[in-house]
Write an enzyme that holds these catalytic residues in place. Structure first.
Site, PDB file in Angstrom:
ATOM      1  N   HIS A 140       0.823  -1.217   0.000  1.00  0.00           N
ATOM      2  CA  HIS A 140       0.000   0.000   0.000  1.00  0.00           C
ATOM      3  C   HIS A 140       0.863   1.277   0.000  1.00  0.00           C
ATOM      4  O   HIS A 140       0.343   2.371  -0.210  1.00  0.00           O
ATOM      5  CB  HIS A 140      -0.916   0.037   1.222  1.00  0.00           C
ATOM      6  CG  HIS A 140      -1.973  -1.026   1.217  1.00  0.00           C
ATOM      7  ND1 HIS A 140      -2.821  -1.215   0.143  1.00  0.00           N
ATOM      8  CD2 HIS A 140      -2.323  -1.972   2.140  1.00  0.00           C
ATOM      9  CE1 HIS A 140      -3.652  -2.223   0.416  1.00  0.00           C
ATOM     10  NE2 HIS A 140      -3.361  -2.692   1.612  1.00  0.00           N
ATOM     11  N   ASP A 177      -2.409 -10.464  -2.388  1.00  0.00           N
ATOM     12  CA  ASP A 177      -3.017  -9.971  -1.161  1.00  0.00           C
ATOM     13  C   ASP A 177      -4.498  -9.657  -1.450  1.00  0.00           C
ATOM     14  O   ASP A 177      -4.849  -9.284  -2.561  1.00  0.00           O
ATOM     15  CB  ASP A 177      -2.273  -8.703  -0.704  1.00  0.00           C
ATOM     16  CG  ASP A 177      -2.704  -8.224   0.667  1.00  0.00           C
ATOM     17  OD1 ASP A 177      -1.949  -8.481   1.633  1.00  0.00           O
ATOM     18  OD2 ASP A 177      -3.766  -7.586   0.781  1.00  0.00           O
ATOM     19  N   HIS A 179      -6.203  -7.270  -0.679  1.00  0.00           N
ATOM     20  CA  HIS A 179      -6.474  -5.841  -0.878  1.00  0.00           C
ATOM     21  C   HIS A 179      -5.676  -5.306  -2.070  1.00  0.00           C
ATOM     22  O   HIS A 179      -4.626  -5.860  -2.418  1.00  0.00           O
ATOM     23  CB  HIS A 179      -6.134  -5.080   0.407  1.00  0.00           C
ATOM     24  CG  HIS A 179      -6.810  -5.676   1.606  1.00  0.00           C
ATOM     25  ND1 HIS A 179      -6.137  -6.435   2.540  1.00  0.00           N
ATOM     26  CD2 HIS A 179      -8.111  -5.676   1.976  1.00  0.00           C
ATOM     27  CE1 HIS A 179      -7.004  -6.868   3.457  1.00  0.00           C
ATOM     28  NE2 HIS A 179      -8.203  -6.430   3.144  1.00  0.00           N
ATOM     29  N   ASP A 265      -4.224 -12.767   3.237  1.00  0.00           N
ATOM     30  CA  ASP A 265      -5.438 -12.292   3.908  1.00  0.00           C
ATOM     31  C   ASP A 265      -6.696 -12.523   3.080  1.00  0.00           C
ATOM     32  O   ASP A 265      -7.783 -12.094   3.472  1.00  0.00           O
ATOM     33  CB  ASP A 265      -5.303 -10.826   4.345  1.00  0.00           C
ATOM     34  CG  ASP A 265      -4.743  -9.933   3.270  1.00  0.00           C
ATOM     35  OD1 ASP A 265      -4.634 -10.373   2.117  1.00  0.00           O
ATOM     36  OD2 ASP A 265      -4.413  -8.772   3.593  1.00  0.00           O
TER      37      ASP A 265
END
Ligand code: ZN
Length: 370
Positions: A140, A177, A179, A265
């Site tokens: 991120h 991931d 996200h 995740d």
């Protein structure tokens, strides 16, 4: 040829502080540990050892990244600000949910260094592939700021090092991931020499980025690929998206190196996503990525740890991935599998999931032979 595992015990003691999941404890929120706590990585390291993998893997202590290496993808202002915040005892790296303490800068340097150490072992031909364990995650973080628990973008630092230090031409970052890998996308949006692929839960985090229409810009148009999965997709849908979009894109791009932003995740038990993958599902994803790396770049693959927040289950997901990378002939069973098997949700590819993935493949067909 073996698989390397980069590991330093300092990753296991880094404290993200207290809180309720990721919010400060106040009002109705009772005090708890931060969701990105030590347990998830300590239990993973312990499980790999208990599963006997230390006898198979080459365990390597990583080095720290240098400021010069970070500055290839981050502004010097960002790097300096992170050092100042840590030196002052702590603060936020960016976005409001990225806590730092007095050791976070050192650990962020070591995290980027873990990705670099893994990269160097692979590109020097010392190992077949490598998995960089680390905390703090990176995907991120963008050029000028940390974000979403991330301080420096470890995968981006490794991708650029591959080009600058080893003369690698094209790098593919494949972000599994749950996200969106927004930091990697923004760093390389206009750069066709780095393909960024993110396969993530639709409108999860950040909720306003990662749409399929965001395909890069300028000379990089087409070399940013976002695959959005509906909540509840599960193993079959995830593998369908890999087979339908991600693997053909990699075959079309023909990178000289594959870097996997290896978050788990997306697992069934993760508190921060609703994708429903099993450990076997992650093993299947790793098999696919390893196979296509074998096709396009002599198997050069570097796996860099990202999110994964179920202390009980994330270790089994990373175990399945590392066993796959290492080519372990008999993989350990997932002790949760009998309970998962009793819940048929996420175990079949639903027509609406297929249609959502097919629609994105149709859009991306303007850039790739899908
Ligand atoms: Zn994540």
């Amino acid at each position: 040829m073996t698989t390397a595992l980069c590991w330093d015990e300092r990753f296991a003691v880094h404290d993200m502080g207290r809180g309720a999941m990721y919010l400060p404890a106040e009002g109705l929120l009772e005090d708890d540990v931060h969701v990105d706590n030590t347990a998830r990585i300590v239990r993973t390291r312990n499980l790999l050892a208990r599963a006997g993998l230390d006898a198979v893997l080459r365990i390597v202590t990583p080095r720290e990244a240098t400021v010069e290496e970070l500055a290839r993808v981050h502004s010097l202002e960002h790097v300096g600000r992170m050092e100042v915040i840590s030196a002052a005892g702590g603060g936020d790296a960016g976005g409001g949910y990225t806590p730092m303490d007095s050791r976070s800068y050192e650990l962020a340097l070591l995290s980027a260094g873990s990705a670099l150490t893994a990269l160097e072992l692979v590109l020097q031909g010392e190992v077949a592939n490598a998995h960089a364990m680390l905390r703090r995650s990176g995907h991120h973080a963008w050029r000028d700021s940390g974000y979403g628990f991330c301080i420096f973008n470890n995968c981006a630092v490794a991708a650029r090092a591959a080009q600058v230090e080893f003369g690698i031409g094209r790098v593919a970052i494949v972000d599994i991931d749950a996200h969106h890998g927004n930091g990697s996308e923004w760093i390389f949006a206009a750069d066709p020499s780095v393909l960024t692929v993110s396969i993530h839960q639709d409108r999860s985090f950040p909720s306003d980025s990662g749409q399929v229409e965001h395909a890069g810009e300028g000379a990089g148009l087409g070399t940013n690929v976002n695959v959005n999965l509906p909540a509840g997709t599960g193993d079959p849908g995830y593998h369908y998206a890999l087979d339908r979009i991600v693997l053909p894109v990699l075959r079309g791009y023909r990178p000289d190196l594959v870097v996997v932003a290896c978050g788990v995740d997306a697992s069934l038990f993760d508190p921060l996503s609703r994708l429903g993958l099993t450990a076997a599902g992650f093993g299947g994803a790793a098999e696919r990525l390893l196979a296509v790396a074998g096709e396009v770049c002599d198997g050069r693959l570097v796996s860099v740890q990202e999110g994964g927040y179920s202390p009980a289950y994330a270790p089994f997901c990373w175990l399945a991935i590392v066993e796959t990378l290492a080519g372990v002939p008999e993989r350990h069973e997932d002790p949760y599998e009998p309970f998962i098997a009793a819940q048929p949700c996420c175990r079949e590819l639903a027509s609406w999931q297929r249609e959502a993935i097919d629609a994105q493949a149709e859009f991306l067909g303007r850039y790739w032979p899908l």
